[in-house]
Write a protein that holds these residues in place. Sequence first.
Motif, PDB file in Angstrom:
ATOM      1  N   ALA A 144     -22.344 -39.030  39.760  1.00  8.50           N
ATOM      2  CA  ALA A 144     -22.139 -37.640  40.165  1.00  8.50           C
ATOM      3  C   ALA A 144     -21.464 -37.629  41.514  1.00  8.50           C
ATOM      4  O   ALA A 144     -21.780 -38.431  42.382  1.00  8.50           O
ATOM      5  N   GLY A 145     -20.519 -36.704  41.687  1.00  6.18           N
ATOM      6  CA  GLY A 145     -19.838 -36.606  42.960  1.00  6.18           C
ATOM      7  C   GLY A 145     -18.751 -35.585  42.891  1.00  6.18           C
ATOM      8  O   GLY A 145     -18.711 -34.752  41.999  1.00  6.18           O
ATOM      9  N   CYS A 146     -17.817 -35.635  43.826  1.00  7.83           N
ATOM     10  CA  CYS A 146     -16.743 -34.650  43.880  1.00  7.83           C
ATOM     11  C   CYS A 146     -15.432 -35.225  43.397  1.00  7.83           C
ATOM     12  O   CYS A 146     -14.430 -34.532  43.364  1.00  7.83           O
ATOM     13  N   GLY A 147     -15.377 -36.500  43.060  1.00  9.26           N
ATOM     14  CA  GLY A 147     -14.167 -37.071  42.507  1.00  9.26           C
ATOM     15  C   GLY A 147     -14.492 -37.663  41.170  1.00  9.26           C
ATOM     16  O   GLY A 147     -15.029 -37.013  40.299  1.00  9.26           O
ATOM     17  N   SER A 148     -14.211 -38.942  41.014  1.00  9.21           N
ATOM     18  CA  SER A 148     -14.573 -39.607  39.773  1.00  9.21           C
ATOM     19  C   SER A 148     -16.007 -40.117  39.828  1.00  9.21           C
ATOM     20  O   SER A 148     -16.451 -40.814  38.931  1.00  9.21           O
ATOM     21  N   GLY A 149     -16.745 -39.771  40.877  1.00 11.28           N
ATOM     22  CA  GLY A 149     -18.158 -40.129  40.952  1.00 11.28           C
ATOM     23  C   GLY A 149     -18.394 -41.165  42.027  1.00 11.28           C
ATOM     24  O   GLY A 149     -17.825 -42.243  41.998  1.00 11.28           O
ATOM     25  N   THR A 150     -19.237 -40.848  43.013  1.00 12.29           N
ATOM     26  CA  THR A 150     -19.447 -41.777  44.106  1.00 12.29           C
ATOM     27  C   THR A 150     -20.907 -42.182  44.263  1.00 12.29           C
ATOM     28  O   THR A 150     -21.187 -43.235  44.808  1.00 12.29           O
ATOM     29  N   SER A 151     -21.847 -41.368  43.821  1.00 17.26           N
ATOM     30  CA  SER A 151     -23.254 -41.718  43.973  1.00 17.26           C
ATOM     31  C   SER A 151     -23.903 -41.843  42.609  1.00 17.26           C
ATOM     32  O   SER A 151     -23.671 -41.031  41.730  1.00 17.26           O
ATOM     33  N   THR A 152     -24.712 -42.862  42.443  1.00 14.41           N
ATOM     34  CA  THR A 152     -25.311 -43.131  41.142  1.00 14.41           C
ATOM     35  C   THR A 152     -26.580 -42.301  40.956  1.00 14.41           C
ATOM     36  O   THR A 152     -27.399 -42.200  41.861  1.00 14.41           O
ATOM     37  N   VAL A 153     -26.727 -41.693  39.786  1.00 18.35           N
ATOM     38  CA  VAL A 153     -27.914 -40.927  39.438  1.00 18.35           C
ATOM     39  C   VAL A 153     -28.743 -41.760  38.483  1.00 18.35           C
ATOM     40  O   VAL A 153     -28.273 -42.126  37.413  1.00 18.35           O
ATOM     41  N   ARG A 154     -29.972 -42.084  38.867  1.00 20.40           N
ATOM     42  CA  ARG A 154     -30.827 -42.930  38.042  1.00 20.40           C
ATOM     43  C   ARG A 154     -31.645 -42.082  37.089  1.00 20.40           C
ATOM     44  O   ARG A 154     -31.913 -40.918  37.339  1.00 20.40           O
ATOM     45  N   GLY A 155     -32.098 -42.691  36.006  1.00 19.56           N
ATOM     46  CA  GLY A 155     -32.975 -41.989  35.088  1.00 19.56           C
ATOM     47  C   GLY A 155     -32.238 -41.511  33.856  1.00 19.56           C
ATOM     48  O   GLY A 155     -31.025 -41.606  33.751  1.00 19.56           O
ATOM     49  N   PRO A 156     -33.000 -41.001  32.915  1.00 12.34           N
ATOM     50  CA  PRO A 156     -32.404 -40.580  31.643  1.00 12.34           C
ATOM     51  C   PRO A 156     -31.492 -39.375  31.819  1.00 12.34           C
ATOM     52  O   PRO A 156     -31.680 -38.540  32.694  1.00 12.34           O
ATOM     53  N   SER A 157     -30.485 -39.294  30.973  1.00  9.50           N
ATOM     54  CA  SER A 157     -29.519 -38.203  30.999  1.00  9.50           C
ATOM     55  C   SER A 157     -29.131 -37.869  29.572  1.00  9.50           C
ATOM     56  O   SER A 157     -28.925 -38.765  28.750  1.00  9.50           O
ATOM     57  N   VAL A 158     -29.008 -36.586  29.276  1.00 17.60           N
ATOM     58  CA  VAL A 158     -28.568 -36.175  27.950  1.00 17.60           C
ATOM     59  C   VAL A 158     -27.162 -36.694  27.686  1.00 17.60           C
ATOM     60  O   VAL A 158     -26.842 -37.164  26.583  1.00 17.60           O
ATOM     61  N   LEU A 159     -26.286 -36.639  28.696  1.00 12.84           N
ATOM     62  CA  LEU A 159     -24.918 -37.122  28.533  1.00 12.84           C
ATOM     63  C   LEU A 159     -24.907 -38.612  28.213  1.00 12.84           C
ATOM     64  O   LEU A 159     -24.150 -39.082  27.363  1.00 12.84           O
ATOM     65  N   GLU A 160     -25.762 -39.376  28.883  1.00  8.20           N
ATOM     66  CA  GLU A 160     -25.905 -40.805  28.592  1.00  8.20           C
ATOM     67  C   GLU A 160     -26.323 -41.026  27.137  1.00  8.20           C
ATOM     68  O   GLU A 160     -25.743 -41.838  26.416  1.00  8.20           O
ATOM     69  N   ARG A 161     -27.391 -40.346  26.760  1.00  2.00           N
ATOM     70  CA  ARG A 161     -27.931 -40.547  25.410  1.00  2.00           C
ATOM     71  C   ARG A 161     -26.917 -40.165  24.340  1.00  2.00           C
ATOM     72  O   ARG A 161     -26.791 -40.842  23.314  1.00  2.00           O
ATOM     73  N   ASP A 162     -26.189 -39.072  24.566  1.00  2.00           N
ATOM     74  CA  ASP A 162     -25.211 -38.636  23.570  1.00  2.00           C
ATOM     75  C   ASP A 162     -24.042 -39.611  23.474  1.00  2.00           C
ATOM     76  O   ASP A 162     -23.504 -39.847  22.378  1.00  2.00           O
ATOM     77  N   ALA A 163     -23.630 -40.182  24.595  1.00  2.00           N
ATOM     78  CA  ALA A 163     -22.566 -41.193  24.552  1.00  2.00           C
ATOM     79  C   ALA A 163     -23.029 -42.436  23.809  1.00  2.00           C
ATOM     80  O   ALA A 163     -22.304 -43.002  22.978  1.00  2.00           O
ATOM     81  N   ALA A 164     -24.264 -42.874  24.083  1.00  2.00           N
ATOM     82  CA  ALA A 164     -24.800 -44.051  23.405  1.00  2.00           C
ATOM     83  C   ALA A 164     -24.978 -43.809  21.909  1.00  2.00           C
ATOM     84  O   ALA A 164     -24.807 -44.723  21.097  1.00  2.00           O
ATOM     85  N   ALA A 165     -25.309 -42.576  21.527  1.00  2.00           N
ATOM     86  CA  ALA A 165     -25.459 -42.251  20.105  1.00  2.00           C
ATOM     87  C   ALA A 165     -24.145 -42.407  19.363  1.00  2.00           C
ATOM     88  O   ALA A 165     -24.128 -42.755  18.177  1.00  2.00           O
TER      89      ALA A 165
END
Length: 391
Positions: free
Chosen positions: A25-46
């Motif tokens: 998550a960030g203001c460009g292509s992403g600079t800080s890592t967000v830990r923990g489960p994410s719906v976007l993560e799960r849907d990509a893995a599916a």
Amino acid sequence: MTSSPIRRGRSLLALAALAAVTLTAGCGSGTSTVRGPSVLERDAAAITALGVTGVQARVITPDGRNLTATSGVADLNTRRPVSPDGHFRIASVTKAFTATVILQLVGEGRLGLDDPVERHLPGTVSGSGNDGRTITIRHLLQHTSGIHDDFPDYTSAKDFQQHRYDTYTAKQIVARAMRHQPDFKPPGKQWIYSNTGYTLLGLIIQRVTGHPWHEEVRNRIVRPLNLQHTTWPGTSPKLPQPHAQTYQRFKPSEPITDVTDQVSLVNNGEAGLVSTTADLTTFFHALLTGRLLPPAQLAQMKTTVPIGKQFEPLMPGARDGLGIFSHPLTCGGTYWGHEGGDSGWITATGTTPDGRTVAVSLSGVQAATPQDVLRISQAENTLVNNALCPN
């Protein structure tokens, strides 16, 4: 989308790619890592669990944050991870860019949506019952022209190796179509997806402006929006770095083929652009929030008709505007976007009225049956819907 409705997997489902998912998550292509489960993560893995080699997805939130997720691998040999900033061929998502240029020209008074094709391309749409005097620019934009598609395609791995660098001009593609009777008459009576219609729109752009369609896209859209990674590759078979490899199995008896390096057979306004999820989210956000079209032309773009029955299973509830589709959301309301697929790639986009925007790219899509194609499509639709219905 080219010779088949979405070309969502012309080959055997063979791989269940290892999910290696990240979210930033960030203001460009992403600079800080967000830990923990994410719906976007799960849907990509599916999606990769269904046999897609790699997935990258990006969401722009209404407050301007970028969320990205990746899954699978970018290369089956090296197993390197998918980049959230990878380049890919966007195939029929190109149509939204072409339609935007056409509607800008309408807003400038240089052509009209109800102009007959014959007015701008005299003698081009004729023969075999085709008549450019009865087909309008609106018909071309909305896939209600009835013009039949006759696009070249690869039939085997050997055929791909022999013809991967072949090119076809827009006039050659139109001439192939004119050998066929229209899919229906009169124009406007039905909806059948027609790539050739957008090839003709590319020719109309050139006739009206004096410049090829891709130059008008560059000057009117790419440069003003600073889309630094959106290009028309012309006859170059290479993608800019970084990019994932894409794969295809042409026949069940054949091994998978790396089809990443090729000259796109069809890149005349109906397809042809290369982009990234960052650039696509920027484009669709700008388009749907009124930065690229006057209000009257944006309203015309969002005036829809029902899609054909053959597309309904892949795009349930969708309606076709002028270069974009509307889709219902499970949380209520609709979103607007376009899809594309070719040679193992699938791209999907969506934007809601509040500006929340998603773009997802699938690489190495393989499927043995229509049911496999449908499952992958449903998983992709789920990712887009959940990204746009965050609560």
